[in-house]
Design an enzyme around this catalytic site. Sequence first.
Site, mmCIF file in Angstrom:
data_model
loop_
_atom_site.group_PDB
_atom_site.id
_atom_site.type_symbol
_atom_site.label_atom_id
_atom_site.label_comp_id
_atom_site.label_asym_id
_atom_site.label_seq_id
_atom_site.Cartn_x
_atom_site.Cartn_y
_atom_site.Cartn_z
ATOM 1 N N HIS A 512 32.738 -41.860 6.011
ATOM 2 C CA HIS A 512 32.455 -41.063 7.211
ATOM 3 C C HIS A 512 32.982 -41.757 8.462
ATOM 4 O O HIS A 512 33.745 -41.181 9.245
ATOM 5 C CB HIS A 512 30.944 -40.832 7.322
ATOM 6 N N GLU A 513 32.568 -43.002 8.667
ATOM 7 C CA GLU A 513 33.003 -43.721 9.864
ATOM 8 C C GLU A 513 34.509 -43.971 9.836
ATOM 9 O O GLU A 513 35.170 -43.940 10.881
ATOM 10 C CB GLU A 513 32.234 -45.037 10.004
ATOM 11 N N HIS A 516 36.289 -41.063 11.277
ATOM 12 C CA HIS A 516 36.440 -41.112 12.736
ATOM 13 C C HIS A 516 37.679 -41.921 13.109
ATOM 14 O O HIS A 516 38.460 -41.534 13.989
ATOM 15 C CB HIS A 516 35.210 -41.772 13.366
ATOM 16 N N HIS A 519 40.816 -40.038 12.538
ATOM 17 C CA HIS A 519 41.005 -39.031 13.585
ATOM 18 C C HIS A 519 41.775 -39.637 14.753
ATOM 19 O O HIS A 519 42.755 -39.058 15.247
ATOM 20 C CB HIS A 519 39.631 -38.522 14.035
#
Length: 721
Positions: A512-513, A516, A519
């Site tokens: 998940h992190e 980021h 992205h």
Amino acid sequence: MHRRQVLIGGASLMALSGCATAGSGAGEAGAMTPAQEAEIARAILPAQTPRAELLQPWTGRYDGTPPWDKVTPAGLREAILEGIELQRADIAAIANNSDPAGFYNVIVPLELTGEPLDRATNLYGVMTSNIGGEAWDALDTEISPMLSAAYDEITFNDALFQRIKAVADNPEGLSPQQRRLAERRRDAFIRSGANLDAAGKAELGRINTALSGAFTRFGQKVVADENAWTVIPTAAGVAGLPESNKAAAASAARARNIDGWIIMNTRSSVDPFLTFADDRAAREQVWKRFVNRGDNGDANDTNATIAEIVRLRDQRARLLGYRNHAEWRMQDTMARTPAAAKNLMDRVWAPARARVAEEVADMRAIAGFDIEPWDYLYFAEKVRKAKYDLDQNELKPYFELNAVRAGSFYMAERLYGFTFTRLPKGPVPIFEPDVVTYEVHDKASGRLIGLYYTDDYARAGKRSGAWMTTYRSFSQLTGSKVILASNNNNFTKPEPGEPVLLSLDDAETMFHEFGHALHYLSSVVTYPSYGETPRDFVEYPSQVHEHWVLSRPILDGYLKHYQTGAAMPQALVDKIQAAATFNQGYATVSYLSSAIVDMDLHTQATPPTDIDAFEKASLARIGMPKEIVMRHRLPQFNHLFTSDAYSAGYYSYLWSETMDADTWAYFEDSGDVFNPDIAGRFKSIMLAPGNTSDRADAYRQFRGRDVDVTALLKVRGFPVS
């Protein structure tokens, strides 16, 4: 203006400061390269030579990296104070320019103002979040209100606002992207009080400064309560724990010269104990310490601070012409209104509550007594074993920390063509000895894209949770420099040579992190402001990447048993998939209750003063199951009370999950979860452009239709009506 440091996925977000949430202007026609735009803009800004060491352009490899080895509280204080003055001079040059207002002499220079201060505040954010301690807390207490006042000063500069407004109101000759930038800059100024009269601006400045101080106090109190532990004096108290967790608890005790084992007051230590420890009394003790962080009536109690924050937020919203804080905060989100967010939450809440009742019945049948909150994870694990023959302890040997990270790198290479190469200690400064750095390249071209920092271990003074940070983001206007990104975790540091074995949930959190970070590493924007996306979009790219953890290529290539080297058997994967919707009642209710209470708190006609009483009443109104506690109770809800970033916005994880579930279905339905066409379109349409267009329009372009919320209900195993 540049961003301050971005902290995403954790308890706070040091993001776009005040008026820096967007921008661009109007007037001139004709295409111009970003370099030419920057040259014109910099000619308007005053030539400045900073005196403070920590304001200097970063030097060394990778277009310069943060000088962590030179950072001290005193040096950073000096740098920030001078940086504020330098930024003030930049703003004056734009506001007082006698030439007619235009895109290139108003909006573009605003994108470049305050660069020395940006460098200093990036250092400031990392040191106060990742290192902490008395000296950094003192600096944070002093500096945070000063920064708030400095950004208010920009917003309240009427000459500047009128020039921005002139550009945005007369956009002839601008490209669509320039026009959007100008309008967003104007609208952000208005939302931040630029249209208020002198008395209104003075009052808003007072409120913002007071809020800044309250945010700092709240965060420091919670960190202090998390820098505690529960002592487990006998082996019986840790019976049932996996050996890796026992070893970590013993190591933590030895590090503090304590006999026995200690369970740190952070989620990464508490959740495994609640899941596996056989001693019910010990589970209750650990649980109560954890859920009462900030709520013990002592020096670290946060209830009065929360009451102050919600009162000030209400005053600010009304001063700006909004009925409540949620209405004000949601103006620049995908949901737009509290009602839209509530509608989504209500749709999911009812089936989640119904599922909890089923889960509790299954657990009670095994336990033979009523389930209390400290029993839930423990007996859920018993049910999982009974129903699916799946024991979490079977999984942990496959999720060794370094292997999980290697698997995430493989995902990035397959989907986006990114490769990660670990650097030895020395080429770049780091802020803590355990930090590891990696070069990030584009595989096809060999081009260096970024530098990736990892900070995995908990330490005194470091805030809890997991988050992503950027020290420098991409923009063509500032020269397309190497992106500097980091991921930060709070795993218990093992003894030398011992592995860090993660739960499946922890592994998904790492992906998940990392999502980021991907992205930001994918970003290709002209103007710095476009690097930031709406709060209820920003979790979408991170959440969708969680799905790849259990993809067969990653399991076979990377997530192998740390002792035997064997890949996870398909029979075990089948068990995980069969149990994929298991305990989704608990997971959804614990999260969603926090999001609902957040929205409830920030839509009240009269701000509550008794925070504990409000929390109880709000939960009673929605029928919160007694066996579950909110994932983040208000007294420790860092997302809400260390900044405005997630306030009236914790719903954003659910909003983003509707897109993430629908996107994963797109990959799965194609027959290839690494489908290169879909991955390429996802990168080019959803990741790279940042906020250059409305994100709902972008999703329609990517998916060919609006998001389908039924995919979310299916992922969670809830009935689709």
